[in-house]
Structure formats: structure tokens, C-alpha cells
Design a protein around this motif. Structure first.
Motif, PDB file in Angstrom:
ATOM      1  N   GLN A  20       0.815  -1.212   0.000  1.00  0.00           N
ATOM      2  CA  GLN A  20       0.000   0.000   0.000  1.00  0.00           C
ATOM      3  C   GLN A  20       0.849   1.262   0.000  1.00  0.00           C
ATOM      4  OE1 GLN A  20      -3.989   0.285   1.993  1.00  0.00           O
ATOM      5  NE2 GLN A  20      -2.826   1.542   3.430  1.00  0.00           N
ATOM      6  N   ALA A  21       2.011   1.212   0.630  1.00  0.00           N
ATOM      7  CA  ALA A  21       2.875   2.381   0.696  1.00  0.00           C
ATOM      8  C   ALA A  21       3.320   2.842  -0.689  1.00  0.00           C
ATOM      9  CB  ALA A  21       4.102   2.076   1.557  1.00  0.00           C
ATOM     10  N   SER A  22       3.388   1.911  -1.650  1.00  0.00           N
ATOM     11  CA  SER A  22       3.773   2.255  -3.018  1.00  0.00           C
ATOM     12  C   SER A  22       2.574   2.461  -3.929  1.00  0.00           C
ATOM     13  CB  SER A  22       4.660   1.149  -3.610  1.00  0.00           C
ATOM     14  OG  SER A  22       5.837   0.997  -2.856  1.00  0.00           O
ATOM     15  N   ALA A  80      -6.261  -1.696   5.401  1.00  0.00           N
ATOM     16  CA  ALA A  80      -6.413  -2.760   4.403  1.00  0.00           C
ATOM     17  C   ALA A  80      -7.152  -3.910   5.079  1.00  0.00           C
ATOM     18  CB  ALA A  80      -5.054  -3.222   3.886  1.00  0.00           C
ATOM     19  N   SER A  81      -8.366  -4.167   4.634  1.00  0.00           N
ATOM     20  CA  SER A  81      -9.207  -5.145   5.342  1.00  0.00           C
ATOM     21  C   SER A  81      -8.648  -6.559   5.277  1.00  0.00           C
ATOM     22  CB  SER A  81     -10.633  -5.112   4.793  1.00  0.00           C
ATOM     23  OG  SER A  81     -10.652  -5.424   3.408  1.00  0.00           O
ATOM     24  N   GLY A  82      -7.855  -6.871   4.231  1.00  0.00           N
ATOM     25  CA  GLY A  82      -7.247  -8.192   4.162  1.00  0.00           C
ATOM     26  C   GLY A  82      -6.250  -8.403   5.273  1.00  0.00           C
ATOM     27  N   CYS A  83      -5.426  -7.375   5.537  1.00  0.00           N
ATOM     28  CA  CYS A  83      -4.484  -7.449   6.662  1.00  0.00           C
ATOM     29  C   CYS A  83      -5.248  -7.546   7.976  1.00  0.00           C
ATOM     30  CB  CYS A  83      -3.586  -6.213   6.677  1.00  0.00           C
ATOM     31  SG  CYS A  83      -2.567  -6.019   5.205  1.00  0.00           S
ATOM     32  N   GLY A  84      -6.302  -6.755   8.102  1.00  0.00           N
ATOM     33  CA  GLY A  84      -7.088  -6.770   9.330  1.00  0.00           C
ATOM     34  C   GLY A  84      -7.689  -8.125   9.619  1.00  0.00           C
ATOM     35  N   ALA A  85      -8.196  -8.780   8.596  1.00  0.00           N
ATOM     36  CA  ALA A  85      -8.794 -10.104   8.788  1.00  0.00           C
ATOM     37  C   ALA A  85      -7.748 -11.097   9.292  1.00  0.00           C
ATOM     38  CB  ALA A  85      -9.405 -10.594   7.478  1.00  0.00           C
ATOM     39  N   PHE A  86      -6.531 -11.003   8.760  1.00  0.00           N
ATOM     40  CA  PHE A  86      -5.489 -11.942   9.176  1.00  0.00           C
ATOM     41  C   PHE A  86      -5.031 -11.644  10.604  1.00  0.00           C
ATOM     42  CE2 PHE A  86      -1.162 -13.853   9.065  1.00  0.00           C
ATOM     43  CZ  PHE A  86      -1.546 -15.148   8.726  1.00  0.00           C
ATOM     44  N   ILE A  87      -4.865 -10.373  10.937  1.00  0.00           N
ATOM     45  CA  ILE A  87      -4.437 -10.022  12.294  1.00  0.00           C
ATOM     46  C   ILE A  87      -5.494 -10.433  13.321  1.00  0.00           C
ATOM     47  CG2 ILE A  87      -3.916  -8.069  13.826  1.00  0.00           C
ATOM     48  CD1 ILE A  87      -2.634  -6.723  11.351  1.00  0.00           C
ATOM     49  N   LYS A  88      -6.744 -10.313  12.961  1.00  0.00           N
ATOM     50  CA  LYS A  88      -7.803 -10.743  13.876  1.00  0.00           C
ATOM     51  C   LYS A  88      -7.805 -12.261  14.059  1.00  0.00           C
ATOM     52  CE  LYS A  88     -10.923  -6.802  13.355  1.00  0.00           C
ATOM     53  NZ  LYS A  88     -12.270  -6.330  12.995  1.00  0.00           N
ATOM     54  N   ALA A 104     -19.734   4.553  -5.647  1.00  0.00           N
ATOM     55  CA  ALA A 104     -20.137   3.153  -5.481  1.00  0.00           C
ATOM     56  C   ALA A 104     -19.123   2.519  -4.547  1.00  0.00           C
ATOM     57  CB  ALA A 104     -20.149   2.424  -6.820  1.00  0.00           C
ATOM     58  N   PHE A 105     -19.596   1.819  -3.537  1.00  0.00           N
ATOM     59  CA  PHE A 105     -18.666   1.175  -2.589  1.00  0.00           C
ATOM     60  C   PHE A 105     -18.559  -0.312  -2.879  1.00  0.00           C
ATOM     61  CE2 PHE A 105     -17.752  -0.983   1.492  1.00  0.00           C
ATOM     62  CZ  PHE A 105     -16.457  -0.510   1.650  1.00  0.00           C
ATOM     63  N   HIS A 106     -17.335  -0.756  -3.085  1.00  0.00           N
ATOM     64  CA  HIS A 106     -17.068  -2.193  -3.190  1.00  0.00           C
ATOM     65  C   HIS A 106     -16.641  -2.687  -1.825  1.00  0.00           C
ATOM     66  CE1 HIS A 106     -15.444  -6.073  -4.020  1.00  0.00           C
ATOM     67  NE2 HIS A 106     -14.210  -5.692  -3.758  1.00  0.00           N
ATOM     68  N   CYS A 107     -17.448  -3.545  -1.219  1.00  0.00           N
ATOM     69  CA  CYS A 107     -17.131  -4.087   0.098  1.00  0.00           C
ATOM     70  C   CYS A 107     -16.261  -5.333  -0.072  1.00  0.00           C
ATOM     71  CB  CYS A 107     -18.409  -4.440   0.858  1.00  0.00           C
ATOM     72  SG  CYS A 107     -18.111  -4.790   2.611  1.00  0.00           S
ATOM     73  N   PRO A 108     -14.983  -5.260   0.308  1.00  0.00           N
ATOM     74  CA  PRO A 108     -14.108  -6.425   0.136  1.00  0.00           C
ATOM     75  C   PRO A 108     -14.621  -7.634   0.919  1.00  0.00           C
ATOM     76  CG  PRO A 108     -12.834  -4.454   0.648  1.00  0.00           C
ATOM     77  CD  PRO A 108     -14.274  -4.109   0.880  1.00  0.00           C
ATOM     78  N   CYS A 109     -14.310  -8.815   0.404  1.00  0.00           N
ATOM     79  CA  CYS A 109     -14.705 -10.043   1.101  1.00  0.00           C
ATOM     80  C   CYS A 109     -14.104 -10.098   2.503  1.00  0.00           C
ATOM     81  CB  CYS A 109     -14.255 -11.263   0.305  1.00  0.00           C
ATOM     82  SG  CYS A 109     -14.990 -11.357  -1.335  1.00  0.00           S
ATOM     83  N   SER A 110     -12.867  -9.614   2.630  1.00  0.00           N
ATOM     84  CA  SER A 110     -12.207  -9.640   3.933  1.00  0.00           C
ATOM     85  C   SER A 110     -12.885  -8.718   4.932  1.00  0.00           C
ATOM     86  CB  SER A 110     -10.731  -9.262   3.792  1.00  0.00           C
ATOM     87  OG  SER A 110     -10.583  -8.088   3.016  1.00  0.00           O
ATOM     88  N   LEU A 111     -13.669  -7.768   4.449  1.00  0.00           N
ATOM     89  CA  LEU A 111     -14.400  -6.879   5.345  1.00  0.00           C
ATOM     90  C   LEU A 111     -15.769  -7.468   5.684  1.00  0.00           C
ATOM     91  CD1 LEU A 111     -13.991  -4.067   6.706  1.00  0.00           C
ATOM     92  CD2 LEU A 111     -15.396  -3.117   4.876  1.00  0.00           C
ATOM     93  N   ALA A 161     -12.079  -0.735   0.516  1.00  0.00           N
ATOM     94  CA  ALA A 161     -11.408  -0.722   1.818  1.00  0.00           C
ATOM     95  C   ALA A 161     -10.230  -1.670   1.871  1.00  0.00           C
ATOM     96  CB  ALA A 161     -12.421  -1.087   2.917  1.00  0.00           C
ATOM     97  N   ASN A 162      -9.696  -2.042   0.712  1.00  0.00           N
ATOM     98  CA  ASN A 162      -8.586  -2.989   0.682  1.00  0.00           C
ATOM     99  C   ASN A 162      -7.717  -2.694  -0.530  1.00  0.00           C
ATOM    100  OD1 ASN A 162      -7.242  -5.381   1.778  1.00  0.00           O
ATOM    101  ND2 ASN A 162      -7.863  -6.360  -0.125  1.00  0.00           N
ATOM    102  N   ILE A 163      -6.422  -2.578  -0.307  1.00  0.00           N
ATOM    103  CA  ILE A 163      -5.517  -2.182  -1.390  1.00  0.00           C
ATOM    104  C   ILE A 163      -5.503  -3.192  -2.528  1.00  0.00           C
ATOM    105  CG2 ILE A 163      -3.535  -3.203  -0.202  1.00  0.00           C
ATOM    106  CD1 ILE A 163      -3.591  -0.080  -2.532  1.00  0.00           C
TER     107      ILE A 163
END
Length: 416
Positions: free
Chosen positions: A178-180, A248-256, A303-310, A377-379
Motif C-alpha cells: 500500500q505504501a507504493s 487494508a481489510s485483508g491485513c485486518g482479517a489476518f491479524i484478527k 459506489a462502494f465495493h465491500c471487500p470479502c475480507s471486510l 477498503a482494501n488495497i
């Protein structure tokens, strides 16, 4: 589902967990109705019920084959099936267990091994990844179209982060790619939270969350990254940081999931459980704050795309939409919003054809309401969708930050 694990399978560290999950499944097939790959391919073995059966066979002593591996590889790990399942089957953990067994038994072709090892070396290394993206941007006109689609169309430069000190502090996972690819996302987060009296504290010692390694045949390497992150965050959390925030919701899902994945690690189990309990997606922080004091205003149609990880992993479907509506944004309706866009971490690189079909279907749904901008909500989703070169795709917090009024000399919003 009646299950009798083989003697070899009973020696696995997570054997009891696998057996328990298998026994939960009642063969109903409701999962196939919302499985993206089953909808595309129509093959029972490319749906959750079929994959569960394949894993069951292997754990009962049947030979794992390249075909078994292929069907497991095609799974997006979107966890849509978990949202649909009436029996509460913990599918993603069973899939992780099954993949580890199959990958240990079935050597991959050289090309696949090199791709996966390259992704594991590149994605978690921000400096190396940034250099590659910079080189790609320079050479873009001469690159194949497929490679051009993986590069960001336009990188929004990061604005300055506020230096204000607040009594309330949160830690922020800076992330890897995400930083890049979207450097302004975390800067926008810091600026919005600053307006709400919350200071953002990056932790330089923390790195990749571990999901890339964990989902690319290197589960122990992924868990070792988790342990290093826990060590980096722990002193800050003991010093009154109130949450660990991810954009990044993918990172969040893994950390949880740290608490579950390290539950049997005597050194890290308790700390991992606390880290998972304190992990917050950005929307979980903002939704509890007095957003009206931000005085945000925008006429853009989103339009909001809700990631699966969210929505499927973190069970936060509808949360971002509610925050955006509270702030006055106009959101379009998105048909089949539960379906995956095809990004799924590195899936768009390991399964490009299926990922492209899912992306195009998702964009057709997102664009049906004629939005000016698509937000997510996810890079990974952001880069994958934006790579089609259609409606611009950005992180939702950037649109919120752009809608804030300027501050006067006393750092109060200048309102009309």
C-alpha cells in the motif's frame, strides 16, 4: 459429515480442529449458491462442498493429487460460503489445514514455485516493491498490457501527516504494497483521525501481517511474521495505545486471526489473543466517533465495493456505507455486492483468468449506478479493479479526507 482421519492425519497439529470442522458440514450445498468459482465453472469440486470432500478424502488417507491441489488453489478464500452456511462451518481454517497437507505431498511445477516464491520475496518488502513499481512506471509504454494493468494508473501522493499530540492514540499498520500503490491512504487516515482528536502512531518495527506467506505455501513463515509484529506492537499497547488500526481489510482479517492461529504457541498465545482483540478496521474506529463535527461535504456520487475480507471475514458489511452516508455522500446501489472481485490477495496473479472474469463482472455491477468514483477498503481490491482502466477506484478514507473543510489558524474547521 462422518469422518475417520487416517493415523498420519491424526498426527497433524490441527487434526482435532479439522475433524471438528468436517463433522459440522451437513452436505446441504447452500454454499455453492454464493461461491464465485462455482458460479463461473459449474464444477462441484470448484465449490466449497466439493473442496471439503477433497480435503476429507486426503485426511482420511487417500492420495493427494495435482487435481486436488488445483481445485484448492482455485478457491479465493473469500469466505462467502461462511456467511451463507447455516451450520457455521469454519471453512477457511479447514482450507488452510487441507492446503498445507496437499502442498506438502504434491510438488508444484517449477513455474508455479518461482511465481509463489517471487511474490513472497517481493510483496512483504516495501523498499523492493517500491523500486519495482517505479521501474514499471518508467517502462510502462513498452510493457505488455497484462503487466500494465498491475501498475497503478495514477498514484495519489501522500499529504503531510499531522504532528498534533492527542491524549488518545492508536497504532497504524503501515502495510506492505500500500505504501507504493496508494501512499496517501494512511496519510488521509491520520489527517481524519487527527480532526477527531486521535493521534496515529506508526510502528516502524512492524512489517507485513504475514498473510502473503501464509497463503502461499509458507504457513510457518507467515506465523513468524505475526510473532515479530506482536513483539513490535506490544510495548505501545502496554503504553495505552487504544487500538491497532488497519486500512487494508485483508491485513485486518489476518491479524484478527492471530489469536486463533497462535493459540497453541506457549510464548505468544496470550499476546496474540490480545492483539486480535485490539485490532480494528478503520471503519470500526470512525463509526463510534462524532462524525458530524468533521463538517465533510462532497457532491460526488460513489459506489462502494465491500471487500470479502471486510464483509465475510470481519463481518463488517454495511459499516463503511453507513459511515459514508452519515457524512453526506451519495452511494449507488451495487447488485450482487456479496461477490468477490477476484483480487483475493495474490489470487489475481496466481489465477489470472478467473480473477479477470470476476473483476469484469464486479465492475459491471459497480458501474451500473453510474458512479463518478468507486471506493473500497482494501488495497488489493483497489489495485485489481482500477487495473481495468475503467471508473477510478480509491480507498474510501481518501474521499472523506478530501471532503473536509480547511482549518483556520486555531485549527477549527472553516465552515460556510
Amino acid at each position: 459429515m462422518q469422518t475417520t482421519l487416517s493415523e498420519q492425519a491424526r498426527q497433524l497439529p490441527r487434526a482435532a480442529e479439522a475433524e471438528s470442522i468436517l463433522r459440522t458440514c451437513v452436505h446441504c450445498g447452500f454454499c455453492n449458491a454464493t461461491c464465485p468459482t462455482y458460479q463461473l465453472l459449474g464444477d462441484e469440486l470448484d465449490g466449497p462442498r466439493g473442496r471439503i470432500y477433497l480435503i476429507k478424502q486426503v485426511l482420511e488417507g487417500h492420495e493427494a493429487t495435482a487435481k486436488t491441489q488445483l481445485h484448492l488453489d482455485r478457491c479465493l478464500s473469500c469466505r462467502n460460503c461462511e456467511t451463507t452456511c447455516p451450520s457455521g462451518v469454519d471453512y477457511h481454517n479447514l482450507l488452510d489445514i487441507g492446503r498445507a497437507v496437499v502442498d506438502a505431498a504434491v510438488p508444484r511445477p517449477l513455474g508455479q514455485r518461482l511465481l509463489r516464491q517471487g511474490l513472497r520475496a517481493l510483496a512483504p518488502n516495501p523498499a523492493l516493491f517500491k523500486a519495482l513499481i517505479g521501474t514499471g512506471a518508467t517502462l510502462r509504454p513498452w510493457l505488455p498490457e497484462a503487466v500494465q494493468g498491475k501498475l497503478p494508473r495514477q498514484v495519489q501522493p501522500a499529504k503531510a501527516r499531522p504532528a498534533t499530540a492527542h491524549a488518545r492514540r492508536v497504532l497504524l499498520l503501515e502495510g506492505c504494497v500500500q505504501a507504493s500503490l496508494s501512499p496517501n491512504t494512511n496519510a488521509a487516515t491520520a489527517r481524519v483521525l487527527d480532526r477527531l482528536g486521535i493521534a496515529v502512531e506508526p510502528v516502524a518495527e512492524a512489517g507485513c501481517c504475514g498473510a502473503v506467506d501464509y497463503h502461499l505455501d509458507a504457513q510457518e513463515a507467515g506465523l513468524e511474521r505475526a510473532r515479530r509484529n506482536i513483539d513490535a506492537w506490544w510495548p505501545h499497547l502496554e503504553n495505552s495505545a487504544e487500538a491497532l488500526v488497519q486500512t487494508a481489510s485483508g491485513c485486518g482479517a489476518f491479524i484478527k486471526d492471530y489469536g486463533h492461529l497462535l493459540a497453541h504457541d506457549p510464548r505468544y498465545a496470550a499476546r496474540a489473543e490480545r492483539i486480535s482483540a485490539l485490532a480494528r478496521d478503520l471503519v470500526e474506529v470512525l463509526r463510534d466517533e462524532p462524525l458530524e463535527q468533521l463538517h465533510a461535504h462532497s457532491d460526488q456520487r460513489l459506489a462502494f465495493h465491500c471487500p470479502c475480507s471486510l464483509q465475510h471475514a470481519q463481518k463488517l458489511g454495511g459499516a463503511v456505507e453507513a459511515v459514508l452516508k452519515r457524512l453526506g455522500f451519495e452511494l449507488t446501489e451495487v447488485p450482487d455486492s456479496h461477490l468477490c472481485c477476484g483480487s483475493a490477495g495474490t489470487y489475481s496473479l496466481t489465477q489470472p483468468e478467473l480473477a479477470r472474469q470476476l473483476r469484469d463482472n464486479k465492475l459491471n455491477a459497480l458501474e451500473s449506478g453510474r458512479p463518478e468514483v468507486i471506493v473500497t477498503a482494501n488495497i488489493g481490491c483497489q489495485t485489481h479493479l482500477d487495473g481495468a482502466g475503467r471508473t477510478p477506484v480509491r480507498h474510501w478514507i481518501e474521499l472523506v479526507e478530501a471532503a473536509l473543510p480547511p482549518l483556520d489558524s486555531s485549527h477549527q474547521p472553516v465552515t460556510p
